[in-house]
Design a protein around this motif. Structure first.
Motif, mmCIF file in Angstrom:
data_model
loop_
_atom_site.group_PDB
_atom_site.id
_atom_site.type_symbol
_atom_site.label_atom_id
_atom_site.label_comp_id
_atom_site.label_asym_id
_atom_site.label_seq_id
_atom_site.Cartn_x
_atom_site.Cartn_y
_atom_site.Cartn_z
ATOM 1 N N PHE A 1 0.828 -1.209 0.000
ATOM 2 C CA PHE A 1 0.000 0.000 0.000
ATOM 3 C C PHE A 1 0.860 1.255 0.000
ATOM 4 O O PHE A 1 0.641 2.179 -0.792
ATOM 5 C CB PHE A 1 -0.928 -0.024 1.219
ATOM 6 N N ILE A 2 1.868 1.280 0.874
ATOM 7 C CA ILE A 2 2.754 2.451 0.930
ATOM 8 C C ILE A 2 3.487 2.618 -0.393
ATOM 9 O O ILE A 2 3.589 3.725 -0.937
ATOM 10 C CB ILE A 2 3.734 2.312 2.117
ATOM 11 N N MET A 3 3.946 1.477 -0.945
ATOM 12 C CA MET A 3 4.644 1.549 -2.222
ATOM 13 C C MET A 3 3.724 2.030 -3.318
ATOM 14 O O MET A 3 4.124 2.809 -4.177
ATOM 15 C CB MET A 3 5.174 0.175 -2.594
ATOM 16 N N TYR A 4 2.481 1.551 -3.267
ATOM 17 C CA TYR A 4 1.514 1.989 -4.280
ATOM 18 C C TYR A 4 1.319 3.495 -4.209
ATOM 19 O O TYR A 4 1.275 4.177 -5.230
ATOM 20 C CB TYR A 4 0.174 1.274 -4.081
ATOM 21 N N LEU A 5 1.221 4.029 -2.978
ATOM 22 C CA LEU A 5 1.015 5.484 -2.846
ATOM 23 C C LEU A 5 2.216 6.253 -3.391
ATOM 24 O O LEU A 5 2.059 7.226 -4.135
ATOM 25 C CB LEU A 5 0.779 5.847 -1.378
ATOM 26 N N ILE A 6 3.430 5.802 -3.036
ATOM 27 C CA ILE A 6 4.635 6.509 -3.496
ATOM 28 C C ILE A 6 4.721 6.450 -5.017
ATOM 29 O O ILE A 6 4.893 7.479 -5.684
ATOM 30 C CB ILE A 6 5.890 5.907 -2.839
ATOM 31 N N CYS A 7 4.570 5.247 -5.563
ATOM 32 C CA CYS A 7 4.664 5.101 -7.015
ATOM 33 C C CYS A 7 3.510 5.804 -7.696
ATOM 34 O O CYS A 7 3.667 6.332 -8.807
ATOM 35 C CB CYS A 7 4.678 3.636 -7.411
ATOM 36 N N GLY A 8 2.356 5.833 -7.046
ATOM 37 C CA GLY A 8 1.213 6.523 -7.626
ATOM 38 C C GLY A 8 1.480 8.005 -7.764
ATOM 39 O O GLY A 8 1.189 8.609 -8.794
ATOM 40 N N ILE A 9 2.080 8.599 -6.718
ATOM 41 C CA ILE A 9 2.417 10.026 -6.795
ATOM 42 C C ILE A 9 3.433 10.250 -7.900
ATOM 43 O O ILE A 9 3.340 11.214 -8.667
ATOM 44 C CB ILE A 9 2.922 10.539 -5.436
ATOM 45 N N ALA A 10 4.403 9.337 -8.012
ATOM 46 C CA ALA A 10 5.399 9.470 -9.077
ATOM 47 C C ALA A 10 4.744 9.333 -10.443
ATOM 48 O O ALA A 10 5.078 10.045 -11.383
ATOM 49 C CB ALA A 10 6.483 8.413 -8.908
ATOM 50 N N GLU A 11 3.781 8.439 -10.525
ATOM 51 C CA GLU A 11 3.089 8.206 -11.784
ATOM 52 C C GLU A 11 2.227 9.410 -12.173
ATOM 53 O O GLU A 11 2.040 9.701 -13.346
ATOM 54 C CB GLU A 11 2.214 6.957 -11.602
ATOM 55 N N LEU A 12 1.736 10.112 -11.160
ATOM 56 C CA LEU A 12 0.909 11.294 -11.414
ATOM 57 C C LEU A 12 1.735 12.519 -11.758
ATOM 58 O O LEU A 12 1.176 13.566 -12.061
ATOM 59 C CB LEU A 12 0.101 11.633 -10.160
ATOM 60 N N ASN A 13 3.047 12.421 -11.660
ATOM 61 C CA ASN A 13 3.937 13.569 -11.857
ATOM 62 C C ASN A 13 3.612 14.699 -10.908
ATOM 63 O O ASN A 13 3.600 15.863 -11.281
ATOM 64 C CB ASN A 13 3.857 14.101 -13.290
ATOM 65 N N ARG A 14 3.345 14.368 -9.673
ATOM 66 C CA ARG A 14 3.066 15.412 -8.704
ATOM 67 C C ARG A 14 4.252 15.558 -7.779
ATOM 68 O O ARG A 14 5.043 14.636 -7.610
ATOM 69 C CB ARG A 14 1.828 15.056 -7.888
ATOM 70 N N THR A 15 4.367 16.736 -7.171
ATOM 71 C CA THR A 15 5.406 16.961 -6.186
ATOM 72 C C THR A 15 5.301 15.881 -5.122
ATOM 73 O O THR A 15 4.192 15.578 -4.738
ATOM 74 C CB THR A 15 5.226 18.342 -5.516
ATOM 75 N N PRO A 16 6.338 15.297 -4.604
ATOM 76 C CA PRO A 16 7.765 15.576 -4.821
ATOM 77 C C PRO A 16 8.373 14.909 -6.060
ATOM 78 O O PRO A 16 9.593 14.946 -6.189
ATOM 79 C CB PRO A 16 8.388 15.011 -3.556
ATOM 80 N N PHE A 17 7.570 14.320 -6.925
ATOM 81 C CA PHE A 17 8.147 13.646 -8.101
ATOM 82 C C PHE A 17 7.736 14.348 -9.390
ATOM 83 O O PHE A 17 7.513 13.707 -10.394
ATOM 84 C CB PHE A 17 7.696 12.186 -8.157
ATOM 85 N N ASP A 18 7.585 15.671 -9.371
ATOM 86 C CA ASP A 18 7.089 16.338 -10.573
ATOM 87 C C ASP A 18 8.237 16.742 -11.503
ATOM 88 O O ASP A 18 8.329 17.886 -11.925
ATOM 89 C CB ASP A 18 6.218 17.537 -10.223
#
Lengths: 138, 332
Positions: free
Chosen positions: B204-221
């Motif tokens: 679940f935690i990994m999904y959230l982190i990768c999901g944010i990265a996949e969305l190109n949102r900060t902190p992975f924008d």
């Protein structure tokens, strides 16, 4: 590595639930401090006539050359400003005119909302400055 | 013989879901600005309507009437195609997301109607396939503008999306192993008593982190990276084309949140409240989390991002699959 991340989230959450410090400017106003140097006024003597004696010191000292005076003279020899033009656009609000004035005629007010739509609104002549003196509280 | 009631019901559901998603997308911008504002002890939009509630509509009208600029050296075909290519997959994913169980609309319908547009038996694969397709929007948008910043953004975007999509997909495999199905409805039904997040907290935690990265949102924008790349892949876009990239981003945000709800948080299951309400609550909590994360963390450096993706996320995801398999084998 995890701890600082969680700490950061905690701090932002704390701020999320704290009260915003925004001042909704046109509705709410912070006001200015007593020694704030805003747009000028010219005071009156107790009998209602203009305090200014048209000595020309403010015109001479003004670093921005914002003041123009034309000198007039009454029958009893008293000098008065025939025209007194203060260009609020040129003025840099240094306050030297107030400092140099021997009769404390020209005074800077704490009024800070000096934006205008037209340039002419901020070119103040003698009567406007006198009227402002009646209206604006120092 | 065509079953007309099915066609009509599906059409109505498509329209309703589309309208709701577009409304949510519009108001997510408002929510985001409000939440970030309050986190920064500001108030956010306040003047268009009550507490700025009409702000998204005002923004929309403004963007409609903006001049639509196409740079002279741009590849015109791809330049126009790119925003479309990013928004259509983002909206298409909602076809398989189960918003709720069967409903009769308070007894209005005779036969209970499922609260989803389509029940695909490969729902997860479908969503991931469309998410992969969505990254073409970023790549084409950055490349076609013929602008070095946009190109850099597109390069970063493609690299990031490929590496994080891998980890994202791997993190979901644990859930698929537990529920034994790719069908989102069956996955939700399998979580009736215990949510998958209890069995798969790491995933679940990994999904959230990768999901944010996949969305190109900060902190992975990284594809946008205002401070380095002006605006990254959409630097040359204006008017509705620009808006479409943003609509796609927010629609993807809803997709990732609803997929997380479906896979890990038990979908529509919950006590007392109706299923749809439970689903919405869970989705909005996750969306709040995404916004909260955006307001908290600075952007990571690009090499750190890739390192995190390949050296941390992928191995943990593989280990998670291995451990899940091992435990399942030992228990059965």
């Amino acid at each position: 590595m995890i701890k600082p991340l969680v700490k950061g989230l905690w701090i932002t959450l704390k701020y999320f639930f704290s009260k915003p410090i925004t001042v909704h400017y046109p509705e709410e106003k912070v006001g200015s401090f007593p020694r704030y140097r805003g747009l000028h006024i010219i005071g009156r003597k107790p009998d209602g006539s203009i305090k200014c004696v048209a000595c020309g010191l403010c015109e001479a000292i003004c670093p921005a050359k914002a003041i123009k005076i034309e000198i007039g003279e009454l029958e009893d020899g008293m000098r008065y400003p025939k025209t007194y033009i203060l260009d609020g656009w040129r003025c840099i609000f240094c306050g030297l005119c107030q400092e140099v004035c021997p009769v404390n005629a020209i005074v800077l007010t704490p009024q800070y909302e000096n934006a205008a739509y037209k340039k002419e609104e901020l070119i103040l002549d003698r009567d406007t400055l006198l009227k402002r003196g009646d209206e604006v509280k120092i | 013989m065509i079953d007309w009631s099915l066609v009509i019901f599906t059409f109505v559901k498509v329209v309703v879901v589309f309208a709701c998603v577009m409304l949510c997308v519009a108001y997510l911008t408002w929510i985001e600005r409000k939440v970030i504002g309050h986190i920064q002890i500001r108030v956010g939009p306040m003047y268009a309507g009550w507490h700025g509630l009409l702000q998204p509509i005002a923004d929309g009208i403004k963007l409609f009437f903006k001049e639509d600029i196409i740079p002279r050296n741009a590849n015109k075909f791809l330049f126009i195609l790119a925003p479309t290519l990013s928004i259509i997959p983002a909206l298409m994913t909602f076809a398989v997301i189960p918003f709720g169980d069967y409903t009769t609309f308070f007894g209005l319908l005779k036969n209970p109607e499922p609260m989803r547009i389509a029940e695909l038996n490969v729902g997860i694969l479908y969503i991931f396939a469309l998410a992969g397709l969505g990254s073409y929007g970023v790549v084409f948008g950055g490349w076609s503008a013929n602008n070095k910043y946009a190109l850099m953004g597109a390069l970063r975007g493609s690299a990031q999306m490929i590496s994080y999509e891998l980890a994202l997909t791997l993190s979901v495999i644990g859930v698929i192993m537990i529920s034994g199905s790719l069908n989102l409805v069956e996955i939700v039904n399998a979580q009736k008593n215990v949510w998958n997040v209890v069995y798969q907290p790491v995933a679940f935690i990994m999904y959230l982190i990768c999901g944010i990265a996949e969305l190109n949102r900060t902190p992975f924008d990284m594809p946008e990276a205002e401070s380095e790349l002006v605006a990254g892949f959409h630097a040359d876009y204006s008017s509705m084309k620009f808006a479409m990239f943003f609509m796609a981003e927010y629609a993807n945000m809803i997709t990732v949140a609803s997929l997380a709800t479906t896979l890990f948080l038990g979908g529509w299951h919950g006590p007392f409240l109706p299923p749809l309400v439970w689903f919405m609550i869970k989705v909005f909590i996750l969306i709040f989390f995404f916004i909260w994360v955006r307001a908290t963390y600075p952007r990571v450096r690009f090499d750190q991002l890739m390192k995190l993706g390949w050296k941390v996320m992928v191995p943990i995801a593989l280990a998670n699959i291995f451990v899940t398999g091992l435990v399942m084998m030992l228990l059965n």
